[in-house]
Design a protein around this motif. Structure first.
Motif, short mmCIF file in Angstrom:
data_model
loop_
_atom_site.label_atom_id
_atom_site.label_comp_id
_atom_site.label_asym_id
_atom_site.label_seq_id
_atom_site.Cartn_x
_atom_site.Cartn_y
_atom_site.Cartn_z
N ASP A 74 0.85 -1.20 0.00
CA ASP A 74 0.00 0.00 0.00
C ASP A 74 0.88 1.24 0.00
O ASP A 74 1.91 1.30 0.67
CB ASP A 74 -0.91 0.02 1.23
N ARG A 75 0.44 2.26 -0.75
CA ARG A 75 1.17 3.52 -0.80
C ARG A 75 0.23 4.68 -0.50
O ARG A 75 -0.96 4.64 -0.81
CB ARG A 75 1.80 3.72 -2.18
N THR A 76 0.77 5.72 0.11
CA THR A 76 0.02 6.95 0.36
C THR A 76 0.28 7.90 -0.80
O THR A 76 1.43 8.21 -1.11
CB THR A 76 0.45 7.60 1.68
N THR B 280 -0.46 11.68 -2.45
CA THR B 280 -0.82 13.05 -2.07
C THR B 280 -1.03 13.87 -3.33
O THR B 280 -0.12 14.01 -4.15
CB THR B 280 0.28 13.69 -1.20
N GLN C 125 -4.46 13.44 0.98
CA GLN C 125 -3.87 12.10 0.98
C GLN C 125 -4.92 11.01 0.85
O GLN C 125 -6.01 11.12 1.41
CB GLN C 125 -3.07 11.88 2.26
N GLY C 126 -4.58 9.99 0.10
CA GLY C 126 -5.41 8.80 -0.03
C GLY C 126 -4.51 7.57 -0.08
O GLY C 126 -3.28 7.69 -0.16
N VAL C 127 -5.11 6.40 -0.05
CA VAL C 127 -4.35 5.16 -0.05
C VAL C 127 -4.49 4.47 -1.41
O VAL C 127 -5.61 4.19 -1.86
CB VAL C 127 -4.82 4.21 1.07
N LYS D 140 -3.93 1.19 -3.09
CA LYS D 140 -3.79 -0.19 -2.62
C LYS D 140 -2.69 -0.94 -3.38
O LYS D 140 -2.36 -0.61 -4.52
CB LYS D 140 -5.12 -0.94 -2.78
N ILE E 141 -6.82 5.21 -8.10
CA ILE E 141 -7.59 5.39 -6.88
C ILE E 141 -8.90 6.10 -7.24
O ILE E 141 -8.88 7.15 -7.88
CB ILE E 141 -6.80 6.18 -5.82
N ASP F 80 -11.60 6.28 -4.78
CA ASP F 80 -12.34 6.43 -3.55
C ASP F 80 -13.13 7.75 -3.58
O ASP F 80 -12.53 8.83 -3.70
CB ASP F 80 -11.37 6.42 -2.36
N THR G 144 2.94 3.43 2.70
CA THR G 144 2.11 3.71 3.87
C THR G 144 2.82 3.28 5.14
O THR G 144 2.75 3.96 6.17
CB THR G 144 0.76 2.99 3.73
N GLN G 145 3.52 2.15 5.09
CA GLN G 145 4.30 1.66 6.22
C GLN G 145 5.78 1.61 5.80
O GLN G 145 6.19 0.70 5.09
CB GLN G 145 3.82 0.25 6.64
#
Length: 395
Positions: A248-250, A252, A257-259, A261, A267, A269, A322-323
């Motif tokens: 997963d990546r963030t 911008t 910001q969104g994720v 997958k 994305i 969303d 993301t992590q």
């Protein structure tokens, strides 16, 4: 008796001759300069002969360097942050209809239309813009039921007016919420809690720039006619020439910001798209696109063609894991048998399968393929001739 001169007393001595030199002899001088030259020539010949006869020796600085066969392993925190370009996807532009007739007495569209705020005033009565999941098409009152009622309740709840979200009934709480909406717009009389369609302009999104606006004070408007046009809503953002990642990546975009997958390059969303649309930076982008769309139409292009060309240019964005991960930092030449994002390193003559996470100026960023933490890995890796001929096992 007269004195005789020294010249008559015997043979004379030469002028300046040293005392004690026998008369009749001549003193010879040895050539000192010639002697020095002879000594120098003899020394030069001796050195040249020695240099010619002795074996050649290379200076130490020119000797062959010792081959480097190992390098240290570093550990760093890695989030893969980088700048990218994204392509926005928009729905078709929409014409906005007004549901009342009269004279425009105020225009509130200068900074775009926002759900829950007045768009204009007709005959001194505010006309409110509302963004609902289902278009509003009828008058609504206490006891009514339907998808449009649910959409109204959801939006009034989001705006903070206390309506009952997720219900398709026009309840007493809905009545109170509608009254609170009108009070916020300055209406204090004739508040029965009903919602007349004549007092509403429906929005397909929470905020929107507007063009071709006809709500100019002093003009007449007629119910069922077009009051303006809004560009299509942002429905998705895709990576331009981007590859999917296995984490997963963030992402911008315009500060929002969104994720993204794992495995995705797009994305869509709705909540993320709504936040991007509401940002001031996106409004400027949309207004610029709208202006170019109008120019394109004047030159014979359709609005769809113009918007498509603008979108292909892309929007600047950033992505990051993301992590974040702890990774091993090794020379790129230390990784062998690379196939895609897998390869191997060697340490103490032991081959270790790894996953290549990234790269940075001649350095490979890797993690052990077995999932163990880099801190538990080797402190050095083999390079150069120390890995020549080694193979990387697969599977």
């Amino acid at each position: 008796m007269a004195k005789t001169s020294s010249a008559s007393s015997g043979p004379s001595m030469g002028r300046g001759a040293p005392r004690g030199t026998p008369r009749g002899t001549v003193r010879r001088r040895f050539p000192v300069a010639g002697l020095l030259i002879a000594v120098i020539l003899t020394a030069a010949v001796s050195v040249g002969a020695a240099a010619f006869l002795l074996p050649d020796r290379h200076p130490a600085i020119l000797s062959r360097a010792k081959e480097i066969t190992s390098a240290p392993v570093g550990i760093q925190r890695y989030d893969a942050n980088r700048q990218i370009s994204v392509i926005p996807t928009f729905s078709a532009s929409r014409q906005m209809l007004i549901n009342t007739s009269g004279t425009v007495t105020a225009d509130h569209s200068g900074e775009g239309l926002v759900s829950g705020r007045a768009a204009l005033a007709v005959d001194e009565r505010p006309i409110v813009a509302l963004a609902t999941a289902t278009p509003l098409y009828r008058d609504l009152k206490y006891g009514d039921k339907g998808r449009d009622v649910r959409a109204l309740n959801d939006e009034l709840a989001r705006l903070g007016f206390g309506a009952p979200a997720d219900t398709d009934r026009y309840t007493t709480r809905t009545v109170k919420a509608v009254k609170a909406l009108w009070r916020g717009l300055g209406v204090t009389s004739d508040l029965d809690g009903n919602l007349a369609i004549a007092d509403v302009i429906w929005l397909p999104q929470r905020e929107a720039a507007v063009s071709d606006w006809n709500g100019v004070p002093g003009t007449m408007v007629t119910a069922g006619t077009t009051i303006g046009r809004i560009p299509g809503a942002l429905t998705a953002i895709s990576l331009r020439d981007g590859a999917a990642e296995n984490a997963d990546r963030t992402i911008t975009v315009f500060g929002q910001q969104g994720v993204l997958k794992a495995g995705a390059t797009r994305i869509d969303d709705p909540e993320f798209c709504a936040r991007v649309t509401a940002s001031p930076e996106f409004r400027m982008f949309a207004q610029s696109s709208s202006s170019k769309s109008v120019q394109g139409q004047s030159s014979g292009q359709s609005s769809g063609q113009s918007a498509s060309q603008e979108s292909v240019q892309g929007i600047d964005a950033t992505v990051a894991l993301t992590q974040p991960l702890d990774v091993m930092r090794v020379p790129a030449a230390a990784v062998f048998g690379v196939d895609g994002d897998t390869g191997c390193i060697a340490s103490d003559d032991r081959t270790i399968p790894v996953t290549v996470i990234g790269a940075d100026l001649g350095v490979s960023l890797i993690r052990p393929a077995d999932g163990s933490e880099p801190s538990a890995g080797p402190s050095t890796v083999q390079v150069g001739g120390a890995i020549r001929g080694l193979t990387c096992p697969r599977g």
